[in-house]
Design an enzyme around this catalytic site. Structure first.
Site, short mmCIF file in Angstrom:
data_model
loop_
_atom_site.label_atom_id
_atom_site.label_comp_id
_atom_site.label_asym_id
_atom_site.label_seq_id
_atom_site.Cartn_x
_atom_site.Cartn_y
_atom_site.Cartn_z
N SER A 152 10.59 6.41 9.24
CA SER A 152 10.54 5.88 10.83
C SER A 152 10.29 4.01 11.61
O SER A 152 10.19 3.41 9.91
CB SER A 152 8.54 6.18 10.46
OG SER A 152 7.78 5.36 12.24
N CYS A 205 5.09 -7.00 8.09
CA CYS A 205 5.99 -6.88 8.70
C CYS A 205 6.07 -7.55 9.61
O CYS A 205 4.48 -8.21 10.25
CB CYS A 205 5.63 -5.24 9.45
SG CYS A 205 7.13 -4.94 10.94
N CYS A 241 3.23 -4.78 16.22
CA CYS A 241 2.88 -4.70 17.46
C CYS A 241 1.29 -4.66 17.15
O CYS A 241 0.66 -4.68 16.03
CB CYS A 241 2.99 -2.68 16.71
SG CYS A 241 4.82 -2.64 16.61
N GLU A 266 0.87 -1.30 0.12
CA GLU A 266 -0.14 -0.29 0.17
C GLU A 266 1.05 1.67 0.10
O GLU A 266 1.97 1.29 0.66
CB GLU A 266 -1.01 0.03 1.12
CG GLU A 266 -1.74 -1.58 0.81
CD GLU A 266 -3.14 -1.02 1.74
OE1 GLU A 266 -4.02 -1.17 2.17
OE2 GLU A 266 -2.61 -0.48 3.08
N CYS A 283 3.38 8.35 1.98
CA CYS A 283 3.13 6.93 2.85
C CYS A 283 3.89 5.58 2.04
O CYS A 283 2.92 5.25 1.30
CB CYS A 283 2.13 7.51 3.37
SG CYS A 283 2.64 6.32 5.14
N CYS A 324 -1.35 -2.49 15.29
CA CYS A 324 -1.10 -2.03 13.70
C CYS A 324 -1.37 -3.53 13.20
O CYS A 324 -1.18 -4.79 13.01
CB CYS A 324 0.28 -1.74 14.13
SG CYS A 324 1.30 -1.36 11.93
N CYS A 336 -2.40 5.51 10.35
CA CYS A 336 -0.83 5.35 10.37
C CYS A 336 -2.23 3.17 11.16
O CYS A 336 -2.38 3.77 11.82
CB CYS A 336 -0.71 5.67 11.46
SG CYS A 336 -0.21 6.99 11.42
#
Ligand code: SAH
Ligand code: SF4
Length: 365
Positions: free
Chosen positions: A214, A120, A124, A91, A113, A127, A356
């Site tokens: 980030s 990932c 987390c 994305e 972004c 997320c 986010c």
């Protein structure tokens, strides 16, 4: 087949030199890739016929296909699901920041972004990308490809996030945030190579100071970044100011303590002479308490730091709630007591799950 978007200028020069072509030809190909944004080898302008033939036999320009394209209701955010060659999807989000009232003839500035991995591995809890798990690293060309995709889009007068506005307005991709899917420091080499490609002044020439990486906070990667020359911005996702609290939200905190992470951050600020942005996803009654705010204040006091507060965006796999504005303000007020500046990140594209931590592979959202 070589994806030409995988190569830095020096690597392209070397490839062409191996084929017997001078630097001049590398310059022509580079310009075709990043100034003309050629989509295929055949579209590269001014390339000599024999070189073009050699290129078409050995190389391609990796184009990311569009699987879905969603615009947010406020017209300022657009989210793309893009397809890689192996059908992996990633994305990319494009945002227009409406700051002060723009004059009609003024350049419109956009932020992209960008994703660094499919999925990932960091997990987390709040997320959506973490909830889907890790698929693979993106190649440099796939990271560059997302930026080229956005650059092409902004050149089409009708295809900007918002369609209205006088035609003479120029659209410019100004900022890149590596805050899409994935952990960029887990894919260090490919991410850095992509940064070197898009910041090359002979091509896209994006300003390193307009690029923000980030990270979930991988100390080795932060130290490595500190030792290298790129002047990009660093944002470190903290979310907890005590080891116990951070471990509840960020599994990597079990491996690296806050003390180890903060040591790496201090090394970075000293070495690079640059401030660090710390990100804090604010979850009601979880990490938005006065205790956490004071602990954060003590942790960062005296450091050249800025805290970006992001009220939690909803995801399917996590039940927490965003802090309301009163709790957000109370949290910020405590940070201010420690001399720590903070800003609340605007909620963007929540209706299209482009906020986010809401990014995951979904064709229908
Ligand atoms: N892997 C990197 C970059 C991608 S995430 C990192 O973790 O920093 C970009 C930011 O969005 C991070 O600060 C992350 O903690 C935050 N984030 C993730 N999920 C979120 C959610 N559901 N709501 C608000 N922010 C979230
Ligand atoms: Fe990965 Fe960042 Fe999401 Fe954590 S917040 S799972 S590191 S993308």
């Amino acid at each position: 087949m070589i994806n030409l978007h995988d190569l830095t200028y020096d690597q392209l020069t070397k490839l062409l030199a191996d084929w017997g072509y001078s630097k001049f030809h590398a310059g022509v190909v580079w310009k075709g890739l990043y100034r003309d944004l050629a989509e295929t080898v055949d579209d590269l302008p001014d390339v000599r016929l024999d070189l073009r033939k050699k290129l078409s036999l050995n190389a391609t320009i990796g184009k990311l296909g569009t699987l879905s394209d969603l615009g947010s209701s406020d017209g300022n955010t657009r989210k793309f699901l893009l397809r890689c060659v192996d059908d992996q999807s990633i994305e990319t989000v494009i945002m227009r920041y409406a700051g002060r009232q723009e004059r009609p003839d003024e350049t419109r500035r956009y932020t992209a972004c960008v994703s660094s991995q499919a999925g990932c591995a960091m997990g987390c809890v709040f997320c959506a990308t973490g909830q889907m798990g890790f698929m693979r690293h993106l190649t440099p060309g796939e990271i560059v490809g997302q930026i080229v995709f956005v650059e092409r889009l902004l050149r089409e007068p009708s295809a900007k996030p918002e369609d209205s506005g006088p035609a003479k307005q120029v659209a410019q991709l100004r900022n890149i945030v590596l805050m899409g899917m994935g952990e960029p420091l887990h894919n260090y080499n490919n991410t850095m190579r992509a940064i070197d490609i898009v910041t090359d002044n002979r091509g896209l020439g994006l300003g390193p100071r307009h690029i923000t990486l980030s990270t979930v906070g991988l100390p080795t990667g932060i130290r490595r970044l500190a030792n290298e020359k790129r002047s990009i911005n660093l944002a470190v996702s903290l979310h907890g100011a005590t080891d116990a609290e951070r471990q509840r939200l960020v599994p990597t905190a079990n491996r690296w303590s806050l003390a180890t992470l903060l040591d790496a951050c201090r090394y970075y600020t000293e070495k690079r002479k640059r401030r660090i942005f710390f990100e804090w996803t604010l979850i009601a009654y979880e990490n938005d308490t006065a205790e956490q705010a004071h602990a954060l204040g003590q942790l960062l006091a005296g450091m050249d730091a800025h805290i970006n507060v992001i009220p939690l965006n909803p995801t399917d796999g996590y039940g927490g709630a965003p802090s309301d504005s009163q709790r957000v303000q109370a949290f910020q007020a405590i940070l201010a007591q420690y001399g720590l500046p903070s800003t609340v990140r605007q909620r963007r594209g929540i209706d299209i799950a482009a906020g986010c931590g809401q990014l995951r592979q979904r064709v229908t959202t």
